[in-house]
Design a protein around this motif. Structure first.
Motif, PDB file in Angstrom:
ATOM      1  N   ASP A 101       1.904   5.424  28.712  1.00  0.00           N
ATOM      2  CA  ASP A 101       2.496   6.634  29.265  1.00  0.00           C
ATOM      3  C   ASP A 101       3.620   7.033  28.319  1.00  0.00           C
ATOM      4  N   GLU A 102       4.499   7.877  28.768  1.00  0.00           N
ATOM      5  CA  GLU A 102       5.512   8.418  27.867  1.00  0.00           C
ATOM      6  C   GLU A 102       6.466   7.372  27.308  1.00  0.00           C
ATOM      7  N   ARG A 103       6.725   6.294  28.063  1.00  0.00           N
ATOM      8  CA  ARG A 103       7.752   5.347  27.627  1.00  0.00           C
ATOM      9  C   ARG A 103       7.322   3.897  27.538  1.00  0.00           C
ATOM     10  N   SER A 104       6.071   3.596  27.882  1.00  0.00           N
ATOM     11  CA  SER A 104       5.640   2.206  27.819  1.00  0.00           C
ATOM     12  C   SER A 104       4.151   2.116  27.504  1.00  0.00           C
ATOM     13  N   MET A 105       3.737   0.887  27.177  1.00  0.00           N
ATOM     14  CA  MET A 105       2.352   0.627  26.825  1.00  0.00           C
ATOM     15  C   MET A 105       1.986  -0.762  27.323  1.00  0.00           C
ATOM     16  N   THR A 106       0.792  -0.907  27.892  1.00  0.00           N
ATOM     17  CA  THR A 106       0.234  -2.211  28.235  1.00  0.00           C
ATOM     18  C   THR A 106      -0.886  -2.475  27.243  1.00  0.00           C
ATOM     19  N   LEU A 107      -0.824  -3.601  26.565  1.00  0.00           N
ATOM     20  CA  LEU A 107      -1.726  -3.909  25.465  1.00  0.00           C
ATOM     21  C   LEU A 107      -2.582  -5.113  25.817  1.00  0.00           C
ATOM     22  N   LYS A 108      -3.874  -5.040  25.499  1.00  0.00           N
ATOM     23  CA  LYS A 108      -4.790  -6.159  25.708  1.00  0.00           C
ATOM     24  C   LYS A 108      -5.491  -6.458  24.392  1.00  0.00           C
ATOM     25  N   MET A 109      -5.488  -7.721  24.000  1.00  0.00           N
ATOM     26  CA  MET A 109      -6.119  -8.169  22.768  1.00  0.00           C
ATOM     27  C   MET A 109      -7.563  -8.551  23.066  1.00  0.00           C
ATOM     28  N   MET A 110      -8.502  -8.086  22.215  1.00  0.00           N
ATOM     29  CA  MET A 110      -9.930  -8.359  22.420  1.00  0.00           C
ATOM     30  C   MET A 110     -10.538  -8.988  21.178  1.00  0.00           C
ATOM     31  N   ASN A 111     -11.560  -9.807  21.394  1.00  0.00           N
ATOM     32  CA  ASN A 111     -12.290 -10.354  20.253  1.00  0.00           C
ATOM     33  C   ASN A 111     -13.308  -9.315  19.767  1.00  0.00           C
ATOM     34  N   PRO A 112     -14.066  -9.596  18.709  1.00  0.00           N
ATOM     35  CA  PRO A 112     -15.011  -8.594  18.182  1.00  0.00           C
ATOM     36  C   PRO A 112     -16.073  -8.142  19.178  1.00  0.00           C
ATOM     37  N   ASN A 113     -16.372  -8.954  20.183  1.00  0.00           N
ATOM     38  CA  ASN A 113     -17.365  -8.583  21.185  1.00  0.00           C
ATOM     39  C   ASN A 113     -16.777  -7.754  22.327  1.00  0.00           C
ATOM     40  N   GLY A 114     -15.481  -7.465  22.256  1.00  0.00           N
ATOM     41  CA  GLY A 114     -14.844  -6.660  23.289  1.00  0.00           C
ATOM     42  C   GLY A 114     -14.352  -7.459  24.481  1.00  0.00           C
ATOM     43  N   VAL A 115     -14.383  -8.782  24.386  1.00  0.00           N
ATOM     44  CA  VAL A 115     -13.935  -9.631  25.488  1.00  0.00           C
ATOM     45  C   VAL A 115     -12.418  -9.743  25.435  1.00  0.00           C
ATOM     46  N   ILE A 116     -11.789  -9.362  26.538  1.00  0.00           N
ATOM     47  CA  ILE A 116     -10.334  -9.445  26.632  1.00  0.00           C
ATOM     48  C   ILE A 116      -9.966 -10.900  26.845  1.00  0.00           C
ATOM     49  N   GLY A 117      -9.003 -11.369  26.056  1.00  0.00           N
ATOM     50  CA  GLY A 117      -8.728 -12.785  25.995  1.00  0.00           C
ATOM     51  C   GLY A 117      -7.820 -13.370  27.041  1.00  0.00           C
ATOM     52  N   ASP A 118      -6.915 -12.622  27.612  1.00  0.00           N
ATOM     53  CA  ASP A 118      -5.897 -13.235  28.454  1.00  0.00           C
ATOM     54  C   ASP A 118      -5.520 -12.261  29.555  1.00  0.00           C
ATOM     55  N   ASP A 119      -5.331 -12.774  30.761  1.00  0.00           N
ATOM     56  CA  ASP A 119      -4.986 -11.917  31.892  1.00  0.00           C
ATOM     57  C   ASP A 119      -3.507 -11.572  31.962  1.00  0.00           C
ATOM     58  N   ARG A 120      -2.675 -12.295  31.216  1.00  0.00           N
ATOM     59  CA  ARG A 120      -1.247 -11.995  31.257  1.00  0.00           C
ATOM     60  C   ARG A 120      -0.997 -10.681  30.529  1.00  0.00           C
ATOM     61  N   PRO A 121      -0.351  -9.725  31.173  1.00  0.00           N
ATOM     62  CA  PRO A 121      -0.159  -8.423  30.521  1.00  0.00           C
ATOM     63  C   PRO A 121       0.864  -8.490  29.401  1.00  0.00           C
ATOM     64  N   THR A 122       0.624  -7.704  28.374  1.00  0.00           N
ATOM     65  CA  THR A 122       1.586  -7.502  27.300  1.00  0.00           C
ATOM     66  C   THR A 122       2.138  -6.105  27.498  1.00  0.00           C
TER      67      THR A 122
END
Length: 131
Positions: A101-122
């Protein structure tokens, strides 16, 4: 990413770029490690973005290994509260999905297959430009 928008002007459009900062968690490899995301120009498809972080540990047993990631916005779509982005990089192992949004971002890291690695939000906060 469904129905990416290839060129978009949005409420937080800027010609000067944007910098976000926060703490990355990714399994045992990144535990509350600092991460910085830099949008060099406007936030739009094909525009450059750099990420810098440190892995707490690696598969090879290396500690505090610095990472630099040169990528680009690979997909973008409008949401009710802001935008979803896909960040990819040539010859990079990871991809990133971002909700922003205007002031923040939630980021998720994925492997090459698109699998999100960790449930803890960044969660990253906008640090430049300041509002």
């Amino acid at each position: 990413m469904a129905n990416p928008i290839h060129s978009i002007t949005h409420p937080f459009h800027t010609q000067t770029g944007r910098v976000y900062s926060g703490r990355l968690n990714h399994f045992k490899y990144a535990v509350d490690d600092h991460i910085v995301v830099i949008f060099h120009n406007t936030i739009a498809v094909a525009q450059p973005v750099s990420l810098y972080w440190q892995f707490s540990d690696t598969n090879a047993g290396k500690k505090k290994l610095n990472q630099d990631y040169d990528g680009y916005v690979d997909g973008m779509e409008r949401t009710a509260s802001g935008y979803k982005l896909l960040i990819s990089g040539k010859d990079q192992y990871y991809r990133f999905a971002a909700d922003m949004d205007e002031r923040s971002m939630t980021l998720k890291m994925m492997n090459p297959n698109g699998v999100i690695g960790d449930d803890r939000p960044t969660i990253l906060q906008l640090v430049w430009p300041r509002y």
